[in-house]
Every structure is written in structure tokens, then in C-alpha cells.
Motif scaffolding. Structure first.
Motif, mmCIF file in Angstrom:
data_model
loop_
_atom_site.group_PDB
_atom_site.id
_atom_site.type_symbol
_atom_site.label_atom_id
_atom_site.label_comp_id
_atom_site.label_asym_id
_atom_site.label_seq_id
_atom_site.Cartn_x
_atom_site.Cartn_y
_atom_site.Cartn_z
ATOM 1 N N PHE A 107 5.005 -8.175 1.354
ATOM 2 C CA PHE A 107 4.902 -7.066 1.064
ATOM 3 C C PHE A 107 3.610 -6.122 0.481
ATOM 4 O O PHE A 107 3.467 -4.981 1.193
ATOM 5 C CB PHE A 107 5.743 -6.691 -0.141
ATOM 6 N N THR A 108 2.860 -7.002 0.464
ATOM 7 C CA THR A 108 1.134 -7.096 0.203
ATOM 8 C C THR A 108 0.559 -6.578 0.925
ATOM 9 O O THR A 108 -0.292 -5.766 0.912
ATOM 10 C CB THR A 108 0.525 -8.710 -0.601
ATOM 11 N N VAL A 109 0.806 -7.354 2.360
ATOM 12 C CA VAL A 109 -0.004 -6.534 3.739
ATOM 13 C C VAL A 109 0.788 -5.301 4.042
ATOM 14 O O VAL A 109 -0.060 -5.384 4.605
ATOM 15 C CB VAL A 109 0.221 -7.888 4.587
ATOM 16 N N MET A 110 2.148 -5.287 3.845
ATOM 17 C CA MET A 110 2.393 -4.172 4.634
ATOM 18 C C MET A 110 2.107 -3.292 3.243
ATOM 19 O O MET A 110 1.717 -2.045 4.377
ATOM 20 C CB MET A 110 4.243 -3.776 4.196
ATOM 21 N N GLU A 111 1.756 -3.429 1.972
ATOM 22 C CA GLU A 111 1.276 -2.624 1.221
ATOM 23 C C GLU A 111 -0.555 -1.336 1.709
ATOM 24 O O GLU A 111 -0.240 -0.896 2.043
ATOM 25 C CB GLU A 111 1.215 -2.683 -0.322
ATOM 26 N N SER A 112 -0.930 -3.204 2.357
ATOM 27 C CA SER A 112 -1.366 -2.295 2.523
ATOM 28 C C SER A 112 -2.122 -1.804 3.852
ATOM 29 O O SER A 112 -3.266 -1.063 4.574
ATOM 30 C CB SER A 112 -3.039 -3.811 2.851
ATOM 31 N N VAL A 149 5.734 -4.327 9.845
ATOM 32 C CA VAL A 149 6.943 -5.183 9.685
ATOM 33 C C VAL A 149 6.723 -6.286 10.773
ATOM 34 O O VAL A 149 6.259 -7.306 10.133
ATOM 35 C CB VAL A 149 8.166 -4.634 9.504
ATOM 36 N N ILE A 150 6.320 -5.893 11.778
ATOM 37 C CA ILE A 150 5.795 -7.553 12.534
ATOM 38 C C ILE A 150 4.708 -8.025 12.256
ATOM 39 O O ILE A 150 4.770 -8.588 12.483
ATOM 40 C CB ILE A 150 6.129 -6.318 14.323
ATOM 41 N N ARG A 151 4.139 -7.144 12.274
ATOM 42 C CA ARG A 151 2.577 -7.754 11.680
ATOM 43 C C ARG A 151 2.365 -8.414 11.092
ATOM 44 O O ARG A 151 2.275 -9.892 11.077
ATOM 45 C CB ARG A 151 1.508 -6.535 11.434
ATOM 46 N N GLY A 152 2.937 -7.746 9.312
ATOM 47 C CA GLY A 152 3.355 -9.320 8.863
ATOM 48 C C GLY A 152 3.905 -10.349 8.197
ATOM 49 O O GLY A 152 3.322 -11.131 8.606
ATOM 50 N N THR A 153 5.458 -9.613 9.351
ATOM 51 C CA THR A 153 5.393 -11.019 10.487
ATOM 52 C C THR A 153 5.194 -12.162 10.789
ATOM 53 O O THR A 153 5.002 -13.367 10.623
ATOM 54 C CB THR A 153 7.164 -10.712 10.291
ATOM 55 N N LEU A 154 4.357 -11.629 11.800
ATOM 56 C CA LEU A 154 3.471 -12.650 12.608
ATOM 57 C C LEU A 154 2.445 -13.337 12.311
ATOM 58 O O LEU A 154 2.550 -14.732 12.242
ATOM 59 C CB LEU A 154 3.361 -11.761 13.330
ATOM 60 N N MET A 155 1.650 -12.582 11.160
ATOM 61 C CA MET A 155 0.270 -13.087 10.333
ATOM 62 C C MET A 155 1.123 -14.350 10.142
ATOM 63 O O MET A 155 0.218 -15.122 9.408
ATOM 64 C CB MET A 155 -0.130 -11.836 9.607
ATOM 65 N N ALA A 197 -7.583 -22.675 6.178
ATOM 66 C CA ALA A 197 -7.874 -21.549 6.747
ATOM 67 C C ALA A 197 -6.836 -20.801 7.903
ATOM 68 O O ALA A 197 -7.028 -19.240 7.766
ATOM 69 C CB ALA A 197 -8.498 -22.118 8.628
ATOM 70 N N VAL A 198 -5.588 -21.004 7.575
ATOM 71 C CA VAL A 198 -4.829 -20.116 8.210
ATOM 72 C C VAL A 198 -4.718 -19.507 7.262
ATOM 73 O O VAL A 198 -4.156 -17.781 7.309
ATOM 74 C CB VAL A 198 -3.299 -21.109 8.350
ATOM 75 N N GLY A 199 -4.389 -19.366 5.665
ATOM 76 C CA GLY A 199 -4.091 -18.182 5.112
ATOM 77 C C GLY A 199 -5.169 -17.770 4.979
ATOM 78 O O GLY A 199 -4.694 -16.218 5.242
ATOM 79 N N LEU A 200 -6.534 -17.672 5.212
ATOM 80 C CA LEU A 200 -7.970 -17.231 5.047
ATOM 81 C C LEU A 200 -7.014 -16.324 6.140
ATOM 82 O O LEU A 200 -7.748 -14.761 5.837
ATOM 83 C CB LEU A 200 -8.935 -18.190 4.467
ATOM 84 N N THR A 201 -7.633 -16.242 7.197
ATOM 85 C CA THR A 201 -7.512 -15.787 8.920
ATOM 86 C C THR A 201 -6.260 -14.865 8.207
ATOM 87 O O THR A 201 -6.812 -13.468 8.670
ATOM 88 C CB THR A 201 -7.087 -16.791 9.786
ATOM 89 N N ALA A 202 -5.671 -15.362 7.713
ATOM 90 C CA ALA A 202 -4.226 -14.242 7.626
ATOM 91 C C ALA A 202 -4.538 -13.062 6.421
ATOM 92 O O ALA A 202 -4.330 -11.710 7.536
ATOM 93 C CB ALA A 202 -3.141 -14.720 7.167
ATOM 94 N N MET A 203 -5.071 -13.397 5.693
ATOM 95 C CA MET A 203 -5.709 -12.233 4.455
ATOM 96 C C MET A 203 -6.352 -11.306 5.530
ATOM 97 O O MET A 203 -6.730 -10.463 4.797
ATOM 98 C CB MET A 203 -5.760 -12.618 2.903
ATOM 99 N N VAL A 207 -5.466 -7.335 4.866
ATOM 100 C CA VAL A 207 -6.077 -6.236 3.569
ATOM 101 C C VAL A 207 -7.131 -6.445 4.326
ATOM 102 O O VAL A 207 -7.819 -5.713 3.808
ATOM 103 C CB VAL A 207 -5.515 -7.969 2.691
ATOM 104 N N GLY A 208 -7.991 -7.166 4.949
ATOM 105 C CA GLY A 208 -9.431 -7.445 4.728
ATOM 106 C C GLY A 208 -10.163 -6.487 6.094
ATOM 107 O O GLY A 208 -10.158 -5.745 5.472
#
Length: 312
Positions: A107-112, A149-155, A197-203, A207-208
Motif C-alpha cells: 500500500f505504501t508503494v501503491m500510494e506513491s 497493483v501489479i508493479r507493487g506486487t512484482l517489486m 540489496a533487494v529491499g533497497l532496490t525495491a524501494m 518510491v525513489g
């Protein structure tokens, strides 16, 4: 307790406000108030947009997406947070923890993503008003929603799934009242470099990237507004962006503050971290409906209309 424990049998302990446990029932009062405000405010805006034909326009469709993600964000933390404050229910299973973490991040990524889409919507409305309706058709808006939704889920799926391969040591105490990715990662006694690394890449890639593109949209929007001849029209064009700028600020500022506190605020008392972490997920859902109701005449009218019809 070595790595022979299966992850599914792990029980994590969530933390309320460290050092203020005796006051949990009092602390729950402002949080309850915030949850009620967030849930009722966003539901009201969604209801207004669905039931009022005058609000069936791209700008309000995107606002309804924002309200939906805000409802999701509030509900993702509500159960564990109030469970701790009211019943001292601190235990959460490993799988439930991953599930909650996934939805908070999603939901954070979707909000962004929605905020980025809204910036694009304002850019099209201001720079190309005549083609606005042909660019943002209903089917395209649906496609955008599905893509978000798809982008957030895949990431985020790899980021959460990779926590399963770690083994967790003796301490199972988490430092928040909900499952937070860096927090869970810290409890592992295996190498977490890949997870980081995966977490940082996803964010960064969600959001970045979104924040940079939102900034870019506003550079273009301001450029377009400045090229409008009459000051009256300039003012009008800019006023349609005010609510969105507010929404962007209340989403990104707490998000950035939390990362800074995590990185540089080690000396701060534990409850400062907790309070920032707890409110960071509640500020956007609480404030967005208020900003849009105050700043957007059409939404304000629709909401008043609905409230009056309920009283009648």
C-alpha cells in the motif's frame, strides 16, 4: 536455538511504546481517534466519488484510488497496533508477520504510484486541457490502476519471500507494533546482504523513482502555468494542484524522516522511533481526506450533500 527451527513455527513479539507500557490504554486513545478519522474520511470520499455523477472524472477516479490505498494502509496496521495497546497481544506468527509486512509495503508503494499518476493527471489537465478527456479515458484509468497493483506486487514479493531463507536467532522481539522489513531482517543470524540489496532496490525503483518523476512533473507544470498569460488563469491552474502538493508532502516527509531516524537517530530514546514509525503510516490516511475536502470544492460539496442526506 540454531537454524534447525522451521521459519513457519517462529513466533515474533511486537513492541508497543517502549518504556510507556503502563500508559498503553491512554496512548491508544489518540491512535483510535486517528484510525476512526482515517477510515471514515476515506470511506466518505470513496462513497462520494462512487455515488455522485458529477465526480465521475479522471481526477476523482485517481483520488478514489488514493482513498483505497489509504484504507488499505490503515487496515494493515490497525489489528496489531490496537491489539498491543488494548490487550497486550504481542505475539505474531512468522507467516502472519510476512503477510502484514507485504501489505504495508504494497500500500505504501501503491500510494506513491497513485501520487505519481495524479501528478501526471494535473500535468495533462494544465498543459493539454483540450485533449485531457481523450488521453485519460476510463479504460486507460482502469489499466493504470491494474498496473499500479501489479508493479507493487512484482517489486515486493521477492523482498518478502527472501526473508523465508534466513534463520532467526534467540531474540524474536521486533521493535514496532507491526512487522517492518528492516526490523525483521535484523533478527536474523544469517547473512542479510542479499535481503538488504533487494529491499533497497525495491524501494528505490518504486518510491525513489516516483518522487523524482513527481518533481519533474511539477517542474513542467510550473513552466506551463508561467506561460499562461492572465494571472487569473494562472491562479486557477495552480489552485487545482494545491491538494495534490499537500498529499505528496504528507506522504514523503514522514517516509524520509523515518529512514533518517533509522539511519542516524540511534541516540534518540526508543519511544521516539516508535512514535514516528506508528504515525508515519497514519498521517497520509488521516490527512488526505481532510486536505481534499478542504481544498477541493466539488469534493466538499459532495461530502456535505451525503452528510445532509443522512440526517434528513
Amino acid at each position: 536455538m540454531g537454524s534447525n527451527i522451521t521459519t513457519s513455527s517462529i513466533i515474533f513479539l511486537l513492541t508497543g511504546v517502549p518504556g510507556l507500557e503502563a500508559f498503553h490504554s491512554w496512548i491508544s486513545i489518540p491512535f483510535c481517534f486517528l484510525y476512526v478519522t482515517a477510515l471514515s474520511g476515506n470511506s466518505l470520499i470513496l462513497f462520494a466519488i462512487i455515488t455522485q455523477p458529477s465526480l465521475h472524472e479522471p481526477m476523482y477516479y485517481f483520488l478514489s484510488m488514493l482513498s483505497t490505498t489509504d484504507l488499505g494502509l490503515s487496515m494493515s496496521t490497525l489489528v496489531t497496533m490496537l491489539g498491543i495497546f488494548w490487550f497486550n497481544a504481542r505475539e505474531i506468527t512468522f507467516n502472519a508477520c510476512l503477510f502484514q509486512m507485504f501489505f504495508i509495503k504494497l500500500f505504501t508503494v501503491m500510494e506513491s504510484s497513485v501520487l505519481l499518476t495524479m501528478a501526471f493527471d494535473r500535468f495533462v489537465a494544465i498543459s493539454n486541457p483540450l485533449r485531457y478527456a481523450t488521453i485519460l479515458t476510463d479504460s486507460r484509468i482502469v489499466q493504470i490502476g491494474v498496473a499500479i497493483v501489479i508493479r507493487g506486487t512484482l517489486m515486493l514479493t521477492p523482498m518478502v519471500a527472501l526473508l523465508k531463507r534466513l534463520s532467526y536467532c534467540s531474540s524474536h522481539v521486533l521493535h514496532h507494533s507491526y512487522c517492518y522489513h528492516p526490523d525483521v531482517m535484523k533478527l536474523s543470524c544469517t547473512d542479510t546482504r542479499i535481503n538488504s540489496a533487494v529491499g533497497l532496490t525495491a524501494m528505490i525503483s518504486t518510491v525513489g523513482v516516483d518522487s523524482v518523476l513527481i518533481l519533474l512533473s511539477y517542474v513542467l507544470i510550473i513552466k506551463t502555468i508561467l506561460s499562461i498569460a492572465s494571472p487569473e488563469e494562472r491562479k486557477k491552474a495552480f489552485s487545482t494542484c494545491i491538494s495534490h502538493i499537500g498529499a505528496v508532502a504528507i506522504f514523503y516527509i514522514p517516509l524520509i524522516s523515518l529512514s533518517f531516524v533509522h539511519r542516524f537517530g540511534q541516540q534518540a530514546p526508543a519511544y521516539v522511533h516508535t512514535m514516528i514509525a506508528n504515525t508515519y503510516l497514519l498521517i497520509p490516511p488521516v490527512m488526505n481526506p481532510i486536505i481534499y475536502s478542504v481544498k477541493t470544492k466539488q469534493i466538499r460539496r459532495a461530502v456535505i450533500k451525503i452528510l445532509n442526506s443522512k440526517e434528513a
